[in-house]
Write a protein that holds these residues in place. Structure first.
Motif, PDB file in Angstrom:
ATOM      1  N   GLY A  75       0.814  -1.205   0.000  1.00 20.22           N
ATOM      2  CA  GLY A  75       0.000   0.000   0.000  1.00 20.22           C
ATOM      3  C   GLY A  75       0.848   1.255   0.000  1.00 20.22           C
ATOM      4  N   THR A  76       0.370   2.277  -0.715  1.00 18.90           N
ATOM      5  CA  THR A  76       1.035   3.569  -0.776  1.00 18.90           C
ATOM      6  C   THR A  76      -0.014   4.665  -0.663  1.00 18.90           C
ATOM      7  OG1 THR A  76       2.699   2.678  -2.284  1.00 18.90           O
ATOM      8  CG2 THR A  76       2.557   5.066  -2.125  1.00 18.90           C
ATOM      9  N   CYS A  77       0.268   5.659   0.163  1.00 20.17           N
ATOM     10  CA  CYS A  77      -0.651   6.787   0.294  1.00 20.17           C
ATOM     11  C   CYS A  77       0.109   7.970   0.896  1.00 20.17           C
ATOM     12  CB  CYS A  77      -1.857   6.429   1.167  1.00 20.17           C
ATOM     13  SG  CYS A  77      -1.453   6.012   2.877  1.00 20.17           S
ATOM     14  N   ARG A  78      -0.587   9.043   1.131  1.00 19.32           N
ATOM     15  CA  ARG A  78       0.017  10.178   1.802  1.00 19.32           C
ATOM     16  C   ARG A  78       0.272   9.806   3.259  1.00 19.32           C
ATOM     17  NH1 ARG A  78      -2.348  16.402   1.994  1.00 19.32           N
ATOM     18  NH2 ARG A  78      -0.594  17.296   3.181  1.00 19.32           N
ATOM     19  N   ALA A  79       1.420  10.212   3.772  1.00 14.75           N
ATOM     20  CA  ALA A  79       1.749   9.898   5.163  1.00 14.75           C
ATOM     21  C   ALA A  79       0.759  10.582   6.101  1.00 14.75           C
ATOM     22  CB  ALA A  79       3.172  10.348   5.479  1.00 14.75           C
ATOM     23  N   GLY A  80       0.358   9.842   7.139  1.00 12.78           N
ATOM     24  CA  GLY A  80      -0.584  10.405   8.101  1.00 12.78           C
ATOM     25  C   GLY A  80      -0.820   9.449   9.240  1.00 12.78           C
ATOM     26  N   SER A  93     -13.837  -5.904   0.572  1.00 17.23           N
ATOM     27  CA  SER A  93     -14.253  -5.020   1.664  1.00 17.23           C
ATOM     28  C   SER A  93     -13.148  -4.067   2.120  1.00 17.23           C
ATOM     29  CB  SER A  93     -14.763  -5.842   2.857  1.00 17.23           C
ATOM     30  OG  SER A  93     -13.815  -6.801   3.259  1.00 17.23           O
ATOM     31  N   PHE A  94     -11.899  -4.295   1.686  1.00 19.13           N
ATOM     32  CA  PHE A  94     -10.826  -3.386   2.077  1.00 19.13           C
ATOM     33  C   PHE A  94     -10.980  -2.026   1.409  1.00 19.13           C
ATOM     34  CE2 PHE A  94      -6.571  -1.506   1.836  1.00 19.13           C
ATOM     35  CZ  PHE A  94      -6.227  -1.537   3.179  1.00 19.13           C
ATOM     36  N   ALA A  95     -11.773  -1.952   0.358  1.00 21.13           N
ATOM     37  CA  ALA A  95     -11.974  -0.680  -0.342  1.00 21.13           C
ATOM     38  C   ALA A  95     -12.461   0.410   0.607  1.00 21.13           C
ATOM     39  CB  ALA A  95     -12.964  -0.863  -1.487  1.00 21.13           C
ATOM     40  N   GLU A  96     -13.215   0.022   1.629  1.00 26.52           N
ATOM     41  CA  GLU A  96     -13.700   1.015   2.596  1.00 26.52           C
ATOM     42  C   GLU A  96     -12.539   1.630   3.372  1.00 26.52           C
ATOM     43  OE1 GLU A  96     -16.594  -0.804   5.092  1.00 26.52           O
ATOM     44  OE2 GLU A  96     -17.723  -1.675   3.422  1.00 26.52           O
ATOM     45  N   VAL A  97     -11.535   0.834   3.696  1.00 25.98           N
ATOM     46  CA  VAL A  97     -10.367   1.335   4.417  1.00 25.98           C
ATOM     47  C   VAL A  97      -9.509   2.195   3.496  1.00 25.98           C
ATOM     48  CG1 VAL A  97      -8.270   0.691   5.682  1.00 25.98           C
ATOM     49  CG2 VAL A  97     -10.362  -0.664   5.943  1.00 25.98           C
ATOM     50  N   ALA A 111      -7.093   7.405   0.569  1.00 30.61           N
ATOM     51  CA  ALA A 111      -6.768   7.521  -0.858  1.00 30.61           C
ATOM     52  C   ALA A 111      -5.559   6.649  -1.188  1.00 30.61           C
ATOM     53  CB  ALA A 111      -6.512   8.972  -1.253  1.00 30.61           C
ATOM     54  N   MET A 112      -5.618   5.410  -0.751  1.00 26.36           N
ATOM     55  CA  MET A 112      -4.485   4.484  -0.837  1.00 26.36           C
ATOM     56  C   MET A 112      -4.484   3.698  -2.138  1.00 26.36           C
ATOM     57  SD  MET A 112      -3.577   1.316   1.758  1.00 26.36           S
ATOM     58  CE  MET A 112      -3.229   2.393   3.153  1.00 26.36           C
ATOM     59  N   ASP A 113      -3.314   3.603  -2.743  1.00 29.81           N
ATOM     60  CA  ASP A 113      -3.086   2.699  -3.865  1.00 29.81           C
ATOM     61  C   ASP A 113      -2.597   1.388  -3.267  1.00 29.81           C
ATOM     62  OD1 ASP A 113      -2.572   1.476  -6.267  1.00 29.81           O
ATOM     63  OD2 ASP A 113      -0.737   2.592  -6.679  1.00 29.81           O
TER      64      ASP A 113
END
Length: 292
Positions: free
Chosen positions: A15-20, A73-77, A82-84
């Motif tokens: 998984g990759t997304c903006r850090a937070g 169901s992981f799409a909700e997470v 905004a995770m790839d």
């Protein structure tokens, strides 16, 4: 290789997304709530790009839902961040196309490691602008495709190459000492899925006879660099580098011999990391997880 073998029923989450805040907790909680055992977990925050990278190896247990249900169901997470993301089955061979010219050492090493089960790959074809390595390829039962390249035919041959990639469902392209420069258009089409081996510890000696250049300069170390191909020649994101210390006793032919080993080793490691989903693109560099 420095990586560990995977259990038969493991899956790999990337998984990759903006850090937070809360990303790791969200992913691990999601898996734990579905009775998945997390075998390995690696993460990295790149402060310079504000990006977050994560790789987790997990194993569904008796009480877990199907892997398809876990994916759906992981799409909700993922939407929250905004995770790839992807969940990979490491048992599925990676469809791989290899490109070569006349040098055989990297190709020979790849074929050997594949026979020994080190690479979980399905070689869809070997494409070459020469016919010298046809016999080596065909005795392995692999399709050999000759696409001779000239200045006039290069656009058509690159288009044919893309057709072969698409027709075979190829996921990874390996330039195993393919002595042609890919066009900017082809490099863009293969972004993030085309690995090249360069006969230098980049940045270093470029062009013809790099080991002779190294000899003339009296170098003390030589190396090889495996990297993703981009439109910038030999400047793509680096996956792996190998170094060997040499001295004044090494003649050009000795450097060539050491260089062959460096090239084969660096390329094989880069292939392993890519197939095991350990490499993340981070702008013009990579994040490579080498833990579990």
């Amino acid at each position: 290789m420095t990586t560990m073998p995977q259990e038969a029923n493991n899956y790999i989450f990337t998984g990759t997304c903006r850090a937070g805040t809360g990303v790791v907790a969200a992913v691990t909680s999601y898996l734990a709530e579905r009775d998945c055992y997390i075998c390995a977990l690696e993460q990295f925050d790149d402060d310079s790009t504000d990006k977050f990278f994560m790789r987790a190896v997990f194993r569904p247990q008796d009480g877990s839902p199907s892997i398809d249900s876990i994916r759906e169901s992981f799409a909700e997470v993922s939407a929250k961040f905004a995770m790839d993301w992807h969940i990979h089955d490491p048992k599925v061979p990676v469809k791989t196309l290899i490109m070569v010219s006349k040098y055989d050492h990297c190709l020979d090493d790849i074929l050997y490691r594949r026979r020994k089960g080190e690479f979980n790959m399905e070689i869809t074809a070997v494409v070459s602008n020469h016919v010298d390595l046809r016999a080596m390829v065909e005795r392995e039962g692999i399709a050999f495709i000759h696409l001779p390249v000239t200045k006039d035919t290069k656009p058509q041959q690159e288009q044919r190459l893309l057709e072969i990639v698409n027709e075979t469902g190829t996921e990874l392209v390996i330039l195993a000492r393919y002595m042609q420069i890919l066009s900017n258009e082809l490099s863009a089409q293969l972004s993030g899925r085309c690995i090249n081996i360069h006969h230098s510890f980049l940045p270093g000696f470029k062009g013809a006879k790099p080991y002779h250049q190294a000899y003339e300069r009296g170098v003390k170390v030589i190396g090889a660099t495996a990297h993703y191909v981009t439109s910038d020649l030999d400047e793509g994101p680096i996956i792996e580098q190998i170094l060997t210390r040499v001295n004044h006793n090494y003649k050009p032919e000795h450097l060539v011999r050491v260089g062959r080993d460096n090239e084969s080793t660096a390329l094989s490691k880069a292939i392993t990391y890519h197939i095991e989903r350990r490499v993340f693109l981070d702008g013009n560099k990579t994040v490579v997880f080498l833990g579990g």
